[in-house]
Design a protein around this motif. Structure first.
Motif, PDB file in Angstrom:
ATOM      1  N   THR A 212       0.830  -1.200   0.000  1.00  0.00           N
ATOM      2  CA  THR A 212       0.000   0.000   0.000  1.00  0.00           C
ATOM      3  C   THR A 212       0.862   1.246   0.000  1.00  0.00           C
TER       4      THR A 212
ATOM      5  N   LEU B 247       0.968   4.110  -2.856  1.00  0.00           N
ATOM      6  CA  LEU B 247       0.554   5.460  -2.508  1.00  0.00           C
ATOM      7  C   LEU B 247       1.673   6.477  -2.629  1.00  0.00           C
TER       8      LEU B 247
ATOM      9  N   GLN C  85       0.190  13.869  -1.118  1.00  0.00           N
ATOM     10  CA  GLN C  85       0.907  13.641   0.133  1.00  0.00           C
ATOM     11  C   GLN C  85       0.836  14.919   0.953  1.00  0.00           C
TER      12      GLN C  85
ATOM     13  N   HIS D  64      -1.724  11.294   3.774  1.00  0.00           N
ATOM     14  CA  HIS D  64      -2.192  11.547   2.423  1.00  0.00           C
ATOM     15  C   HIS D  64      -3.646  12.023   2.411  1.00  0.00           C
TER      16      HIS D  64
ATOM     17  N   ALA E  28      -1.461   6.404   5.432  1.00  0.00           N
ATOM     18  CA  ALA E  28      -1.254   5.334   4.445  1.00  0.00           C
ATOM     19  C   ALA E  28      -0.671   4.074   5.055  1.00  0.00           C
TER      20      ALA E  28
ATOM     21  N   LEU F 282      -3.805   1.839   6.050  1.00  0.00           N
ATOM     22  CA  LEU F 282      -4.942   1.657   5.156  1.00  0.00           C
ATOM     23  C   LEU F 282      -5.453   0.233   5.124  1.00  0.00           C
TER      24      LEU F 282
END
Length: 154
Positions: free
Chosen positions: A10, A14, A84, A96, A127, A130
């Motif tokens: 992730t 991201l 970001q 984020h 992030a 997540l």
């Protein structure tokens, strides 16, 4: 072990470079629209639980809906932007800002009213977390809906 791998994947997606995103100028910083299909669907799938809760809450309040049903949006009906956050924004809890727009060709409210919609949600997220589900109780401070927009299409 699996949670660590998922979190690392992730974070990679991201924070990936410009290879999978088109640069767009936004107020307050730089925002990227995710164009790479695999990355876009990964983010969508990761956030789907939270979006589902946001959609259900919104439709229940807006339409006093006792029942709501919809199919999966087509991949081309999903748009995602990501930015970001700087170290001083949002008390450093969130890393984020993610904005997701979903175009649906059919939403059925109370088993009879059919509408076409575009629903857009903006979340601030951490992030690194997540991959946690809302039921874990650990994600409440790391994932927050900050804005939503609903439009009925002709």
């Amino acid at each position: 072990m699996n949670k660590k791998v998922l979190m690392l994947v992730t974070l990679f997606f991201l924070t990936a470079g410009n290879a999978s995103a088109a640069k767009v100028t936004a107020v307050g910083g730089e925002k990227y629209e995710v164009k790479d299909q695999a990355t876009k669907m990964f983010i969508y799938d990761t956030m789907q639980v939270w979006m589902h809760h946001s959609l259900v809450d919104y439709y229940h309040n807006k339409y006093q809906a006792d029942s709501i049903s919809w199919g999966e949006p087509k991949p081309e009906g999903i748009r995602i932007w990501i930015r970001q956050l700087g170290p001083s924004e949002n008390d450093r809890i969130y890393t984020h800002l993610i904005k997701i727009s979903l175009q649906r060709d059919e939403v059925i409210i109370n088993d009879k009213k059919k509408i076409k919609t575009v629903d857009t949600f903006t979340y601030v997220v951490n992030a690194r977390l997540l991959s946690l589900c809302p039921e874990s109780g650990k994600s409440e401070k790391e994932f927050k809906l900050i804005n939503s927009y609903h439009k009925v299409r002709p």
